[in-house]
Structures are given as structure tokens and as C-alpha cells.
Design a protein around this motif. Structure first.
Motif, PDB file in Angstrom:
ATOM      1  N   ARG B  44      73.056  55.108 -14.979  1.00 39.53           N
ATOM      2  CA  ARG B  44      72.220  54.106 -14.890  1.00 39.53           C
ATOM      3  C   ARG B  44      71.852  53.814 -16.233  1.00 39.53           C
ATOM      4  NH1 ARG B  44      69.096  53.197  -9.967  1.00 39.53           N
ATOM      5  NH2 ARG B  44      67.468  52.441 -11.113  1.00 39.53           N
ATOM      6  N   MET B 215      66.772  56.031 -20.353  1.00 41.61           N
ATOM      7  CA  MET B 215      66.101  55.840 -18.861  1.00 41.61           C
ATOM      8  C   MET B 215      66.863  56.277 -17.919  1.00 41.61           C
ATOM      9  SD  MET B 215      64.140  52.156 -18.971  1.00 41.61           S
ATOM     10  CE  MET B 215      63.174  51.858 -20.263  1.00 41.61           C
ATOM     11  N   ILE B 216      66.208  56.695 -16.731  1.00 42.36           N
ATOM     12  CA  ILE B 216      66.991  56.771 -15.402  1.00 42.36           C
ATOM     13  C   ILE B 216      66.639  55.937 -14.272  1.00 42.36           C
ATOM     14  CG2 ILE B 216      67.981  58.404 -13.678  1.00 42.36           C
ATOM     15  CD1 ILE B 216      67.252  60.666 -15.830  1.00 42.36           C
ATOM     16  N   ASP B 217      65.366  56.209 -13.697  1.00 41.46           N
ATOM     17  CA  ASP B 217      64.864  55.272 -12.476  1.00 41.46           C
ATOM     18  C   ASP B 217      64.359  53.837 -13.085  1.00 41.46           C
ATOM     19  OD1 ASP B 217      62.649  56.795 -13.138  1.00 41.46           O
ATOM     20  OD2 ASP B 217      61.567  55.608 -11.885  1.00 41.46           O
ATOM     21  N   CYS B 222      60.823  59.162 -13.465  1.00 37.03           N
ATOM     22  CA  CYS B 222      61.308  60.327 -14.110  1.00 37.03           C
ATOM     23  C   CYS B 222      60.697  60.881 -15.333  1.00 37.03           C
ATOM     24  CB  CYS B 222      62.842  60.438 -14.258  1.00 37.03           C
ATOM     25  SG  CYS B 222      63.312  59.322 -15.829  1.00 37.03           S
ATOM     26  N   CYS B 224      61.607  60.245 -18.418  1.00 37.40           N
ATOM     27  CA  CYS B 224      62.580  60.222 -19.206  1.00 37.40           C
ATOM     28  C   CYS B 224      62.498  59.543 -20.692  1.00 37.40           C
ATOM     29  CB  CYS B 224      63.821  60.046 -18.824  1.00 37.40           C
ATOM     30  SG  CYS B 224      65.456  60.166 -19.749  1.00 37.40           S
TER      31      CYS B 224
END
Lengths: 470, 276
Positions: B44, B215-217, B222, B224
Motif C-alpha cells: 500500500r 504509511m500502511i492503512d 497503524c 506507522c
């Protein structure tokens, strides 16, 4: 012929992968009962008239009835009974803290071990999944013409959607991630809850007519008001966990410090443990996990499976107070996770280029019980010591997802960001909008979220069928 | 699935794509971003929205190939689809009451500086757009930027086009030459944003930066993308991505953005058939 229970004192053992083997793979730890084992365990039930186990279940599964079906060898019948009140039996059978719920109330548990209700629930769900020809076909009920929106496809949202769909509501779930499942997909690891099983349960809901729209972040792409003006007469908010808590100590911005949410999302949802997936993760050699809940256990055991040589759980209270499910702690110990109890970090130390090199901790002692009923820890002066680690995972809980409250101010939240609901109905401060799960309680369990989704579904049905117009 | 309606190579490593994404196009505002995942095994990856067309239901993204996942995106053609696109994420830029703004873009950051300049210019604000590139071949969106600014200042590090020097030199000379700015918006590589902030700080000009942490979500789950702003942990995905640049800990951000440098090398090798 009168029923005669089997008075075997302990639970029928269940086959598990050997600790040394499983600590290095992501396959499921517990392999589940065979038919014979399940039938044997089900005969340990006394079939007592008071049925205390049912009252211990947040979704009121008719436990003695499904156990009776197992004894008859009618596993599909047993499954149908569970499915009547529980939309996700393969999930709850694996991740519920049964020792604090149904099994804690079991009469057998007073003298011996309680009936292994969790394992039996899982057995029935797995049996139905593996015997699709025998299982009754799920059919979409006739529509009652009402549209309901569910925000978040985690345990609360899925349960709420399933219950409403069974009643004929046209349900659409809006999910922010690219995959439905919420914490069941991003949080709980494959070795505890295989993702194929979660997907199977979700497919079951789709067969009931539930529509799932992924990549829809409500609060950004659509507001709750817009959803309601689009013909949805009620909304359930199950937006789940939000921002992770950190300790506020020095060094938490160093490279190699993860929140458990990030570490687990990379591993589970993004499958960083598989070579063919692109998402990277640090394969720490010596890992410290701070916290004592299920999420801490999941993080520690995942780190071990990613190839760590040493994994510590750092927890400020003692073994007695560990909030994690007993089975997870037991499994973690078997897999070689080292518990540093009565220990609290005070600083994460790093190299010049900003990478984690260690964690400075102090030893703690327990005093009198605090407001939460747990004995409050205090620092032992002069007990500071350093632990060499290259990865630190903070598993200290989360606050609810901030997006809904920030973008819909008429849905009130308390100062922690938890949505405020009526405890009887799970309705928020906005008419037609209900909420449940971590969005309301802060970090809690899958089954409590499912219970909240269930309760909200009943309230929404009351509201929309005009039984209790408010 | 999100169809790529148009693909245009802006320079050797930068590609522009117009994507069919009606829900996102309807809501997108300058400063917001999307997260994409090209395929089932993809990462992502966040990208700022460069432009949007509410009527056509499209968004424009501009992507520089810096690693495996951006290579995968750039390898897609018109008519292909991206598996997942989610947005608009983050908080839209809040300009406040402004009459005169310097928008400073660095490299591919100009693709994000562009919608900022456009929004301000269309609102009647005096927009001085300072766009910096290493050299002439790397210049992108020159005409587009020119069209949405009252003054357009192209800069190159090597002097092969426009002003010979860094964007900070240009910005300082404008300020020292008596130009008053109510606000400076800086978008580009982290070191550039850091030095723009160092340039404006002595003059007391409010400076917004658009941060790009890993980033992830992207929805506040998260943790991050945490950054330190004014000594406090903030999350770029929900609190940002815009922050007061004079309060950002840029050095920490640079370190955190290098977290997966080693892993990224291996990833690119794997995609290009190199030795892992």
C-alpha cells in the motif's frame, strides 16, 4: 435411555503442532478435534438444567443443545444451532477467551476441567466448511425493503450485518481496507486464525445478500449524513481500533520501534512473511514486545516466526495480572518467548544513525489494588538495567478510530474518543446511528465486538420495524 | 478495480496517470492523498492527489519511480487497472486568510504543489510558484504551473534552465527583495522542505510542509506515519499530511523514511531480475 455423561476429569486433548516446529512457521498451531474426539468431549457435558454456560456467552450460543447434536453425530445440526445466534463460529471458536466466558461457568469446571466448548464450536464450524454438500445452502432472505449501512467489516460490523441480513434487511458494509475482516485479517495472525477461514465466514455473509464495498473510508469519501440521505435508514458504526498508544518515553521514534498494529498489519494483512508479497518488515534478531495482552502475545509469536533468535515480553505486572488469553500465554511460553515480568521500559536506546540498539528498563513491585482492581505497580529504585535488542514492539492498546467522530460531530464521543452509546440499545447520540466494538469500548475482544454488533442489529430492527420508534 | 484512462511520461522517471475514481474525485481537495495497491501482492503506497475532475469522476496522480512498488505502478498502461485505490485521505490544506503565497515545489513534489497553486490562484491569491529541479531534462508540468501562478520561477541546480540555484536561494531573494508572503507552502524532498523552513524562519513567515512518511492503512490505525511536531507525536495520515514546518522534526522523519532501504534494494532486484 437416560443420558450418562462421561466423567473424564480433563478436557479431551487436542492435537497441536510441536512447539519447536510451529515457532518457525505461520501454519495454524491447533489442529482441532477429530470426530471421535469431539463426540467424546461433548459427552463430558452434564446437560444440567441451569445452562450457566449460555449466560457466559456474549452472543448466547445455545451450548448444551449443540453439544447434544455432536453426541448424536449430527455435526451439521450442531453447526446450525451455533449459526443461529453466532455469525462467525469458526472465528469465535478459535479466538474467544472461553476461560472467562462460557467455560468459566461450566459446572464441570468446579471440580475438574470445564467442557472444551471453544474447541467444540470450532470443530462444528470446520466440519461444516469441509462438508459443503451436507451443509444447508445459505439463501438470501426476501427483502423487507429497508436499507442499512454498516461501517467497518470487522467482527462487530460483520455480526451486525449478518443478523440484519437474516431479517431481510438490505445491508451494505463500507470497509476502509482493501479486504473485509478488520482485526480478523490485519491483527490476529494466521497461526491463530487462518485467513481462509475468515474469508469463508465473510463469503457466508455475502451469500446472505450482504454487499461489501472495500476501499471506502467513511468520514472522508462519504459522510454519515450522505449515507443516510442515500436511502440508508440506519447506520451501524463498527470502525474499530484507532491510533496505537505509545509510552511517551525517549527513543520511540527510532527505526525499529513498531506499534503492534503496524507490526501485525504488515505481517498479517500485507503478508510480509511471504516472499512473493512486496511489503517489507524488519526481521529482528532480538525483539522486545512491551505489553501483556493478546496483541502482545501475537506480536511476540509473530516475531519468533519471522526468525528472531530471542523474543522478550516486557510487562509491568506479574503473571497473575497478564490480560492475555491463558492459551496464548501457554503457547508463547512453549514456543520459547521469555517473559520479563514486573519490568517496565524507561527509554529505547539507539545508534548514531537512529536505529534501535537496546531498551532500558526498571524492575517493578506490586502494591495495593488500584481502581481497575489490579495491583498497581511501582518502580524499585536503582533497579535500572539495559537489554540489547534490535526491535521494539509497543503493544499497549489503542484509542478508537478518530475519523468518524472528527467528521460527524453530532455523534458524541467521550474524552478518550470512544463513541457514546446507550447501553441498552447501542444507539449513539444521533438518531438512526448505532455503534459497537472497539469504536465504543476501546481495545477489547472479538467476541465483545460481536456481542455489540448483535445487540445493535436487534435495536436497529426494533427501530426500523417501528416497534420502538425513538 | 480502478481504470487508468490516461498515462503520460513526464520525464524519464516520472509518470502522470488519470484514473477513473468517481467517489474520490467527488470529495478530493488540495493536500489530500490516496493509497494504491497495484495487485494482490503489492504494497500500500500513498500518493498525493495531483488533480481531480469532479464531473468526469477522475483523479490525477503523478508518480516517480523510486522503488519496486512505484515501478510496478509505472509499468501499467492506459486501459490497465489498479487493484485498489482508496481516498481521499488526510486533511485538506487549510490556508487561512491569505493574499500572497509562495508555493515551493521540488522535483516530483511540483506535481503536488500544482493543485495548491491552482486552488489559491483560482481564489484570487497572488501566487509565486517556485519550482526546482536538478536539471532541464527533469522539468515537469512547466506550462501547467505557469498557468496557475502570478509569478512562476523555474530553478535548476545546474543552471540548465531558468534560475541557476536552489529554490531556497530564489525564495530568499524574493523575500529580501521586499516581497511579502502571508504563507509559504513547501512540497518536495524532505531535505528541501527542511531548508525552506530554515530559510523562512528568520523572516517569521508561516510555512506549511506536506509530509510523506511511510504509511500502511492511512486511516489512523497503524501508527506507522508518526512524526514529531512541536515535540508531540502526530500522525500524518489523520492529523496531516500538512504541518507547520517550523515545528517538524525533519531529521527523525528522514531516518524513519530510510527504515526499509535494504529491503527495498532486494525488492527492486527481485522485480528487475537482479540477484537478490
Amino acid at each position: 435411555m437416560a443420558y450418562k455423561p462421561n466423567m473424564q476429569k480433563t478436557k479431551t486433548p487436542v492435537t497441536e503442532q510441536e512447539p519447536a516446529v510451529r515457532a518457525r512457521n505461520f501454519k495454524e498451531v491447533c489442529l482441532g478435534y477429530t470426530e471421535a474426539e469431539a463426540m467424546n468431549e461433548a459427552t463430558r457435558c452434564l446437560n444440567c438444567s441451569t445452562r450457566p454456560c449460555v449466560s457466559g456467552c456474549p452472543v448466547s450460543v445455545r451450548i448444551p443443545d449443540f453439544l447434544a447434536k455432536i453426541r448424536e453425530g449430527d455435526f451439521i445440526g450442531a453447526y446450525a444451532i451455533i449459526r443461529g445466534t453466532n455469525s462467525l463460529p469458526a472465528v469465535s471458536g478459535r479466538v474467544c477467551p472461553q476461560e472467562r466466558q462460557c467455560e468459566s461457568k461450566c459446572v464441570r469446571g468446579k471440580k475438574d476441567e470445564p467442557v472444551a466448548i471453544g474447541r467444540l464450536e470450532r470443530f462444528c464450524a470446520d466440519y461444516a466448511m469441509n462438508h459443503p454438500d451436507e451443509a444447508p445452502k445459505t439463501e438470501k432472505p426476501a427483502s423487507n425493503g429497508h436499507k442499512v449501512a454498516v461501517i467497518g467489516a470487522g467482527p462487530a460490523g460483520l455480526t451486525c450485518a449478518g443478523d440484519l441480513a437474516k431479517l431481510g434487511y438490505e445491508v451494505t458494509i463500507f470497509e476502509a481496507f482493501h479486504t473485509a475482516g478488520g482485526v480478523l485479517m490485519y491483527g490476529i495472525p494466521e497461526f491463530r486464525l487462518p485467513k481462509a477461514i475468515v474469508q469463508h465466514e465473510i463469503d457466508g455473509l455475502k451469500a446472505l445478500g450482504v454487499n461489501i464495498m472495500t476501499n471506502m473510508v467513511i468520514g472522508r469519501v462519504l459522510s454519515i449524513d450522505e449515507i443516510m440521505s442515500d436511502g440508508y435508514e440506519a447506520v451501524f458504526v463498527g470502525s474499530g481500533a484507532g491510533l496505537p498508544r505509545f509510552m511517551g518515553i525517549e527513543g520511540e521514534g527510532l527505526v525499529g520501534v513498531y506499534s503492534a498494529n503496524e507490526f501485525l498489519t504488515r505481517t498479517n494483512l500485507m503478508k510480509a512473511y511471504l516472499d512473493e508479497y512486496d511489503t517489507p518488515i524488519k526481521h529482528g534478531k532480538v525483539v522486545a514486545v512491551v505489553g501483556g495482552g493478546n496483541v502482545a502475545m501475537d506480536s511476540a509469536r509473530s516475531a519468533m516466526r519471522l526468525g528472531a533468535e530471542k523474543v522478550y515480553i516486557i510487562y509491568r505486572r506479574s503473571m497473575e495480572e497478564l490480560p492475555a488469553r491463558k492459551e496464548e500465554v501457554h503457547h508463547a511460553i512453549e514456543e520459547g518467548i521469555e517473559f520479563m515480568l514486573l519490568t517496565n521500559p524507561v527509554k529505547v536506546t539507539g545508534s548514531e544513525d537512529g536505529r534501535v540498539t537496546g531498551i532500558k528498563c526498571v524492575k517493578m513491585q506490586l502494591g495495593e489494588p488500584d481502581a481497575s482492581g489490579r495491583r498497581s505497580p511501582s518502580v524499585i529504585e536503582g533497579s535500572e538495567f539495559d537489554l540489547d535488542v534490535d526491535t521494539v514492539i509497543m503493544a499497549l492498546g489503542t484509542s478508537p478510530n478518530p475519523l468518524i467522530h472528527r467528521t460527524a460531530p453530532d455523534i458524541e464521543a467521550d474524552r478518550r474518543g470512544c463513541l457514546i452509546v446507550n447501553e441498552e440499545t447501542n444507539r449513539t447520540t444521533k438518531v438512526g446511528v448505532y455503534a459497537g466494538g472497539d469504536a465504543v469500548t476501546g481495545a477489547a475482544t472479538v467476541i465483545l465486538a460481536m456481542g455489540a454488533g448483535k445487540k445493535a442489529a436487534a435495536s436497529i430492527d426494533d427501530y426500523l420495524s417501528g416497534k420502538n420508534a425513538d | 478495480m480502478f481504470k487508468i484512462l490516461k498515462r503520460k511520461q513526464l520525464n524519464d522517471s516520472v509518470v502522470l496517470m488519470v484514473i477513473d475514481a468517481p467517489f474520490i474525485a467527488k470529495k478530493a481537495l488540495p493536500g489530500q492523498f490516496i493509497i494504491y495497491r497495484t495487485d494482490e501482492t503489492g504494497e500500500r503506497i500513498p500518493l498525493t492527489i495531483s488533480d481531480y475532475d469532479r464531473e468526469k469522476g477522475t483523479i490525477t496522480i503523478v508518480c516517480q519511480t523510486v522503488g519496486g512498488s512505484t515501478m510496478k505502478l509505472a509499468a501499467l498502461n492506459e486501459g490497465d487497472s489498479i487493484l485498489d485505490v482508496v481516498g481521499p485521505l488526510g486533511t485538506a490544506t487549510e490556508y487561512g486568510e491569505v493574499k500572497s503565497v509562495a508555493v515551493v515545489g521540488g522535483g516530483v513534489g511540483c506535481a503536488i504543489a500544482f493543485p495548491q497553486a491552482k486552488a489559491l490562484f483560482n481564489a484570487g491569491v497572488d501566487v509565486q510558484l517556485i519550482a526546482g529541479f536538478r536539471s532541464k531534462e527533469l522539468v515537469i508540468l512547466e506550462d501547467e504551473m505557469n498557468a496557475v501562478s502570478t509569478g512562476f520561477h523555474l530553478c535548476t541546480d545546474d543552471g540548465s534552465a531558468g534560475f541557476h540555484g536552489f529554490v531556497t536561494d530564489k525564495l530568499r531573494s524574493l523575500i529580501e527583495g521586499g516581497k511579502h508572503f502571508d504563507l509559504v507552502i513547501a512540497i518536495g524532498p524532505v531535505p528541501m522542505m527542511k531548508f525552506v523552513c530554515k530559510t523562512t524562519e528568520p523572516f517569521g513567515v508561516k510555512t506549511l510542509v506536506s509530509l510523506n512518511p511511510i504509511m500502511i492503512d492511512g486511516t489512523g490505525m497503524c501508527g506507522c506515519c508518526r512524526v514529531t511536531v512541536d515535540g508531540v507525536t502526530r500522525y500524518a495520515c489523520v492529523d496531516g499530511p500538512d504541518f507547520d514546518g517550523h515545528k517538524v522534526d525533519f531529521d527523525e522523519l528522514m531516518r524513519r523514511n530510510s527504515t526499509y532501504k535494504e529491503e527495498e534494494k532486494a525488492h527492486v532486484c527481485r522485480l528487475t531480475g537482479g540477484v537478490r
